[in-house]
Each structure stands twice: as structure tokens, then as C-alpha cells.
Design an enzyme around this catalytic site. Structure first.
Site, PDB file in Angstrom:
ATOM      1  N   ASP A  60      12.913   0.125   9.313  1.00 18.51           N
ATOM      2  CA  ASP A  60      11.470   0.299   9.148  1.00 18.51           C
ATOM      3  C   ASP A  60      10.960   0.964  10.418  1.00 18.51           C
ATOM      4  O   ASP A  60      10.917   0.349  11.487  1.00 18.51           O
ATOM      5  CB  ASP A  60      10.804  -1.061   8.933  1.00 18.51           C
ATOM      6  N   ARG A 103       3.118  10.788 -12.973  1.00 14.70           N
ATOM      7  CA  ARG A 103       4.004   9.716 -12.510  1.00 14.70           C
ATOM      8  C   ARG A 103       5.355  10.263 -12.076  1.00 14.70           C
ATOM      9  O   ARG A 103       6.014   9.692 -11.205  1.00 14.70           O
ATOM     10  CB  ARG A 103       4.173   8.661 -13.605  1.00 14.70           C
ATOM     11  N   TYR A 152       8.071  -8.185   9.559  1.00 16.94           N
ATOM     12  CA  TYR A 152       6.713  -8.155   9.011  1.00 16.94           C
ATOM     13  C   TYR A 152       6.603  -9.164   7.874  1.00 16.94           C
ATOM     14  O   TYR A 152       7.469  -9.234   6.985  1.00 16.94           O
ATOM     15  CB  TYR A 152       6.385  -6.744   8.537  1.00 16.94           C
ATOM     16  N   LYS A 155      -0.094   3.622   8.060  1.00 18.21           N
ATOM     17  CA  LYS A 155      -0.241   3.384   9.494  1.00 18.21           C
ATOM     18  C   LYS A 155      -0.244   4.708  10.268  1.00 18.21           C
ATOM     19  O   LYS A 155      -1.095   5.555  10.052  1.00 18.21           O
ATOM     20  CB  LYS A 155       0.847   2.431   9.962  1.00 18.21           C
TER      21      LYS A 155
END
Length: 387
Positions: A179, A53, A106, A204
Site C-alpha cells: 500500500d 462499467r 490501516y 489521498k
């Protein structure tokens, strides 16, 4: 590190963070599929590695790679784009702070800010980010600490002046977040234009193969980076080793993929303009696009995303979306394969009934890298179903 900032984009994409394995000489660094690391003594960590982590060599390599391509000092790799956005906002803002964002953001980002973080005391105002006066007024009217930009925006393909918006944000003491998912670092580096933070859904274009979910945050500010790193460690939404390894592999070919995405999309956008059934094509590579000149100044090319509206309304848009064979009807974008999306009922369903609602006669195309003749032929037969 095996790269220089003076090297070209594709060279950095292939070599940044990719030092050959010191034990075997393997050119591709190994996948460290492990959750924990042996210690040389109590509190004596080997090269700083303790628990998955917190740190992992595979994730570290990806973070070096992303930072090198965005021109940033610090990058953080998360389990998804929204996890990255959530960690950033929690690190940078406090209850009572305000975010100004685009009125066609978005849907997932708006849902996070408006429905999740509002419960934490974060407020927001949605405006047309291409309207500088409206942005300035929204910043001034509130305790604005963050201005959130998508350029090109999802799905209306609006272009925002990054440098001008950065100036407005900084005059008010706010951070500018960009973004950069649609453009990718190959086509656009927002930090160069004054942005404070870059965020990505690496699912993406950065990953590029629709096989690895992830997100990223890139910053230059050391103090902000420390805060983001703490939230990432404390909350734990890190990218898994396999996801990080796949993303690194995909990122190495980003440049050549984006060249093909862009050339295919340009040809398709021009073809769509000639179809009687098409009402409007939203693509910044078209001279008629209101943000074309600005996009040409900020971007290396115009990308692989197109939105299009149909004269026949929602029924026509849905029929086209359900009639393609090469374009796949699916969520997401940015993979090597071409995807078709009906945002009103898919990616942006969560903003129906709000000022961010998407026109019901609009479909969004994520243009892949297939042969252009096959893509045009597929769209031609799909649109022919309307005649």
C-alpha cells in the site's frame, strides 16, 4: 501514449495518457461523462468501448497515467481504495488462503480482511512488518499467499524493507502487496524493489485536493492483471468519469505537491520534538526514527504524514486535536490542506480492542502545503492550551 518511460516523473505525470483530443486539438482530453457508447453494428464496438462499467476513455487515461508513474504495465482505477483492495484479494486468493499483514495496518484494510473476507474463508496474521523474523515465521506457519505491507504505515509510521520482504514472500510462493498511499509514487515505487502489486487510495495524495474518491491497483503480471480486470468488470466498483478526470488533474501536480508536503512536515516534526508536552514524534525523516536509514534508501523524501503522542495522555491529544484553526479536524489525508486526526476514535476506531489498536494519546497530522509559519503558529497555540 504521449510519454516515454525514460522521461522524468513530472513529465510523465503531465503527459502519460494525455493525448490531445484528435477532433478539436484540446490539450486537456475531454471528460467522457457517458454510460454507454454507440456501436457501428451488432458486436462492432468503436475502439472497444461499449458500456461504462467496462471501459471509459477518461478512466483509461487515468490508468495509463498511474501505471506510468508506478512503473507498472497494468493499472486499474476503482471507486475507492478499499474497493481496489477487495477486488485484488478476490482476484488473487481463494478460500483457505492466508494473508500476513502489519500489526498497525490501516483500520479499514484490517476490517476488510478480518471481518469481511474472513467470511469467505480468508485468514490472516498481524505481525510487526519491520521484524523480518516475525514475518518469516508468520508466512511459514500458514498457507500464506499474500503479504501486505504499508510503508510508511498508518498511523505508526513504521518502515518496512520492501526488497527483503519481497524475498520472504516469494520464497513461500506468496505475492507481496504494498500500500503506497502514504508515500505516493513520487516518493516510492515498490515494484522496483520487488513488490508484485501496488495499491493506493487515490483519494489521498494522488488526487491531492480532497474532492475525488478513488483507488488503484498496479501490477506487472499479465495473468494477474487479467483476473483483476475481470473482477472489476464483473463486480463493477469502477471510478466514475468525473472522479477519474479530477484524479488525473490532481496527479499532474503530485511531484511539486509532495516536495512541499515533505518540507513542511520535516520542519513541523523537528519543532514538535522540542515541545515539553510531546512524548514522541513518529516521522521517518527524523534521524532518531528507527526506520530512517531504510526510508532514505527506499524513498525520495519522507512525505507529509506525522504522528505524535502526548505526555498528558488521551485528554491532551484530544484537546490539541480540537484546538487548531489551520489544521482541520477530519478524516482522510493527503490533500493540499492540513488535517488533524485522532485515530483511536476516527480512522482506526474499528480496531479498538485488537492488537492493531492505536495509542489513545496519539494524533495524526496530514501536513498540507500552506505557509509553514502559519502551520507552526497553529500548532503552537493548540499545544499552549495544555499549559
Amino acid at each position: 501514449m504521449t510519454h516515454s518511460d525514460a522521461q522524468g516523473f513530472n513529465t510523465r505525470a503531465i503527459h502519460a495518457g494525455q493525448t490531445p483530443d484528435p477532433t478539436t486539438g484540446a490539450v486537456i482530453p475531454p471528460l467522457y461523462q457517458t454510460t454507454t457508447f454507440a456501436q457501428d453494428g451488432i458486436g462492432q464496438l468503436r475502439n472497444g468501448y461499449e458500456y461504462g462499467r467496462g471501459t471509459n476513455p477518461t478512466r483509461d487515461a487515468l490508468q495509463v497515467q498511474i501505471a506510468a508513474l508506478e512503473g507498472g504495465r497494468h493499472a486499474f482505477s476503482f471507486s475507492s481504495g478499499l474497493a481496489a483492495e477487495d477486488a485484488l484479494i478476490r482476484a488473487a486468493l481463494r478460500p483457505g488462503d492466508h494473508i500476513v499483514l502489519g500489526n498497525d495496518a490501516y483500520g479499514g484494510t484490517y476490517r476488510l480482511i478480518d471481518r469481511v473476507l474472513s467470511e469467505w474463508g480468508i485468514t490472516n496474521t498481524a505481525v510487526d512488518m519491520a521484524d523480518g523474523a516475525a514475518v518469516q515465521a508468520a508466512i511459514a506457519a500458514n498457507n500464506t499467499k499474500m503479504v501486505w505491507v504499508e510503508t510508511p504505515s498508518n498511523p505508526m509510521m513504521k518502515i518496512t524493507d520492501i526488497a527483503a520482504t519481497a524475498q520472504l514472500a516469494h520464497e513461500a510462493g506468496a505475492l507481496l502487496v504494498v500500500d503506497n498511499t502514504f508515500a505516493s509514487p513520487y516518493l516510492q515505487q515498490p515494484l522496483v524493489f520487488g513488490a508484485d502489486v501496488v495499491v493506493h487510495s487515490t483519494t489521498k495524495y494522488i488526487g491531492g485536493h480532497s474532492d475525488a474518491s478513488g483507488g488503484a491497483v498496479v501490477v506487472n503480471d499479465d495473468a494477474l492483471a487479467e483476473k483483476i480486470g475481470f473482477v472489476q468488470f464483473a463486480v463493477g466498483a469502477v471510478s466514475a468519469p468525473m472522479e477519474a478526470w479530477l484524479t488525473t488533474r490532481g496527479l499532474k501536480t503530485l511531484g511539486i505537491r509532495m516536495d512541499r508536503h515533505s518540507s513542511n512536515a520535516t520542519a513541523i516534526a523537528r519543532w514538535l520534538q522540542e515541545q515539553d508536552e510531546v512524548e514522541r514524534v513518529f516521522y521517518p525523516g527524523l534521524p532518531e526514527h528507527p526506520g530512517h536509514d531504510l526510508a532514505a534508501a527506499q524513498m525520495k523524501d519522507f512525505g507529509g504524514m506525522i504522528s505524535v503522542t502526548f505526555t498528558g495522555g488521551a485528554e491532551a491529544a484530544k484537546k490539541v486535536a480540537e484546538s487548531t484553526h489551520v489544521f482541520t479536524l477530519a478524516e482522510s489525508l493527503g490533500g493540499i490542506e492540513s488535517l488533524m486526526n485522532y485515530p483511536s476514535d476516527m480512522t482506526h476506531a474499528s480496531v479498538k480492542g485488537t492488537e492493531l489498536a492505536v495509542p489513545e494519546n496519539l494524533i495524526r497530522l496530514s501536513v498540507g502545503i500552506e505557509d509553514i509559519e502559519d502551520l507552526l503558529g497553529d500548532l503552537e497555540q493548540a499545544i499552549a492550551t495544555l499549559r
